[in-house]
Design an enzyme around this catalytic site. Structure first.
Site, PDB file in Angstrom:
ATOM      1  N   ASP A  93     -14.824  37.791 -15.140  1.00 55.11           N
ATOM      2  CA  ASP A  93     -14.963  36.925 -13.958  1.00 55.11           C
ATOM      3  C   ASP A  93     -15.440  37.831 -12.827  1.00 55.11           C
ATOM      4  O   ASP A  93     -15.507  39.059 -12.972  1.00 55.11           O
ATOM      5  CB  ASP A  93     -13.596  36.304 -13.607  1.00 55.11           C
ATOM      6  CG  ASP A  93     -13.650  35.418 -12.369  1.00 55.11           C
ATOM      7  OD1 ASP A  93     -14.640  34.661 -12.213  1.00 55.11           O
ATOM      8  OD2 ASP A  93     -12.723  35.475 -11.541  1.00 55.11           O
ATOM      9  N   SER A  94     -15.730  37.225 -11.680  1.00 52.84           N
ATOM     10  CA  SER A  94     -16.091  38.031 -10.523  1.00 52.84           C
ATOM     11  C   SER A  94     -14.873  38.779  -9.970  1.00 52.84           C
ATOM     12  O   SER A  94     -15.028  39.791  -9.296  1.00 52.84           O
ATOM     13  CB  SER A  94     -16.658  37.125  -9.424  1.00 52.84           C
ATOM     14  OG  SER A  94     -15.681  36.166  -9.073  1.00 52.84           O
ATOM     15  N   GLU A 135      -8.870  35.587  -3.135  1.00 57.48           N
ATOM     16  CA  GLU A 135      -9.078  36.993  -3.476  1.00 57.48           C
ATOM     17  C   GLU A 135      -8.437  37.900  -2.414  1.00 57.48           C
ATOM     18  O   GLU A 135      -7.937  38.979  -2.722  1.00 57.48           O
ATOM     19  CB  GLU A 135     -10.583  37.251  -3.598  1.00 57.48           C
ATOM     20  CG  GLU A 135     -10.981  38.457  -4.384  1.00 57.48           C
ATOM     21  CD  GLU A 135     -10.770  38.364  -5.900  1.00 57.48           C
ATOM     22  OE1 GLU A 135     -10.441  39.415  -6.462  1.00 57.48           O
ATOM     23  OE2 GLU A 135     -10.940  37.299  -6.521  1.00 57.48           O
ATOM     24  N   HIS A 177     -10.361  30.695  -9.994  1.00 61.19           N
ATOM     25  CA  HIS A 177      -9.441  31.153  -8.950  1.00 61.19           C
ATOM     26  C   HIS A 177      -8.458  30.045  -8.528  1.00 61.19           C
ATOM     27  O   HIS A 177      -7.363  30.330  -8.059  1.00 61.19           O
ATOM     28  CB  HIS A 177     -10.208  31.578  -7.691  1.00 61.19           C
ATOM     29  CG  HIS A 177     -10.825  32.943  -7.781  1.00 61.19           C
ATOM     30  ND1 HIS A 177     -11.947  33.207  -8.531  1.00 61.19           N
ATOM     31  CD2 HIS A 177     -10.487  34.119  -7.180  1.00 61.19           C
ATOM     32  CE1 HIS A 177     -12.270  34.490  -8.400  1.00 61.19           C
ATOM     33  NE2 HIS A 177     -11.403  35.066  -7.587  1.00 61.19           N
TER      34      HIS A 177
HETATM   35  N1  DGL Z   1     -13.678  32.378 -10.422  1.00 64.01           N
HETATM   36  C1  DGL Z   1     -15.056  32.139 -10.341  1.00 64.01           C
HETATM   37  C2  DGL Z   1     -15.485  30.761 -10.736  1.00 64.01           C
HETATM   38  O1  DGL Z   1     -14.815  30.210 -11.557  1.00 64.01           O
HETATM   39  C3  DGL Z   1     -15.855  32.890  -9.366  1.00 64.01           C
HETATM   40  C4  DGL Z   1     -15.873  32.430  -7.983  1.00 64.01           C
HETATM   41  C5  DGL Z   1     -16.750  33.327  -7.137  1.00 64.01           C
HETATM   42  O2  DGL Z   1     -16.823  34.530  -7.407  1.00 64.01           O
HETATM   43  O3  DGL Z   1     -17.362  32.798  -6.200  1.00 64.01           O
HETATM   44  O4  DGL Z   1     -16.487  30.232 -10.310  1.00 64.01           O
END
Ligand code: DGL
Length: 277
Positions: free
Chosen positions: A18-19, A163, A197
């Site tokens: 993930d990010s 975050e 998230h």
């Molecule tokens: N958790 C991610 C998602 O499901 C990433 C959100 C992000 O980095 O903007 O989209």
């Protein structure tokens, strides 16, 4: 289903990325459902948030991370990010080929949503600009369940807020309330947390709706799908002995370490995944 080249991969790890910390919600659900499996997690904190980036960039980051995970000999790559799943699934699958299985987090949710047949249902979908802008949910569902009504809303502040650790406090509740009171979400009966998230603020979303709607947290259904995929490919690991999960980040952040420990215990140490340097 993909056919893997190597059949002796049962004891190999599952790669998840993930990010940032969002994918930990998926990793945690996978650990609960598949306690015998070793996990290798990559949080691309250097490029967070993905939601505001060009699809081109997300494809690049995602394919590079997939290569990194392949070097770790993973048998399954879970794209634990809705944004990357929405725009980069095809590219990741292509890079991986038959070296591992690949699972995105959108398709298991689509499979669950297509069962909703009541004409009274109105499903809210909240996610990043990347996910909502890709139109993936309306696009996929229009083929499978034409009568299901969707109400999609971009909620770009939520990921950076989570975050940064703004959870269960007044600031986050104000941001959440502001988004959820948008007209488009009026009268929804269900809500998909279409960003990995968001399960971290599920209690606050539930608080807003006072338990009156059905909140769909994809982690559970994604973990179940991961289990089924591995089972069908005869790749489920039998024993849990010697399990050693690894958590990589591209940039060290304190909130990442805290969240990882929250989900996986105090012994977790973050490692630097040097993809970009
Ligand atoms: N958790 C991610 C998602 O499901 C990433 C959100 C992000 O980095 O903007 O989209």
């Amino acid at each position: 289903m993909q056919v893997l080249l190597f059949f002796e991969m049962k004891n190999n790890p599952i790669g998840i990325f993930d990010s940032g910390i969002g994918g930990l919600t998926v990793a945690h659900a996978i650990q609960e459902k598949l306690p015998n499996e070793q996990l290798i997690y990559f949080g691309d904190t250097a490029h967070l948030p993905y939601g505001d980036k060009e699809p081109y960039s997300i494809k690049h980051y995602s394919t590079e991370i997939a290569k990194f995970l392949l070097e770790k000999k993973v048998k399954l790559i879970v794209i634990a990010c809705h944004t990357a799943s929405s725009v980069a699934f095809k590219e990741v699958s292509k890079v991986v080929g038959n070296r591992a299985l690949v699972l995105n987090v959108v398709d298991p949710v689509i499979a669950a949503l297509q069962k909703l047949r009541d004409p009274e249902h109105l499903v809210g979908i909240i996610g990043t600009k990347g996910t909502i802008g890709s139109n993936i949910y309306p696009h996929k569902l229009s083929k499978l369940n034409k009568s299901l009504k969707l109400a999609c809303l971009e909620t770009p502040l939520l990921c950076p807020m989570i975050e940064e650790g703004f959870i269960n406090d007044q600031i986050s509740q104000t941001v959440i309330n502001t988004y959820l009171s948008e007209k488009v979400l009026k009268n929804i009966t269900h809500m998909v947390l279409a960003c990995t998230h968001y399960p971290l603020i599920k209690a606050q979303i539930t608080h807003y709706y006072k338990g009156n709607i059905n909140i769909i947290d994809p982690s559970e259904v994604v973990a179940e799908t991961a289990k089924n995929l591995l089972k069908e490919a005869n790749l489920l690991r039998k024993e849990s002995s010697g399990l050693d999960h690894h958590f990589y980040v591209s940039d060290y952040t304190q909130s990442f370490e805290q969240s990882t420990r929250y989900f996986f215990g105090e012994k977790v140490t973050l490692e630097k995944g040097n993809i970009w340097s």
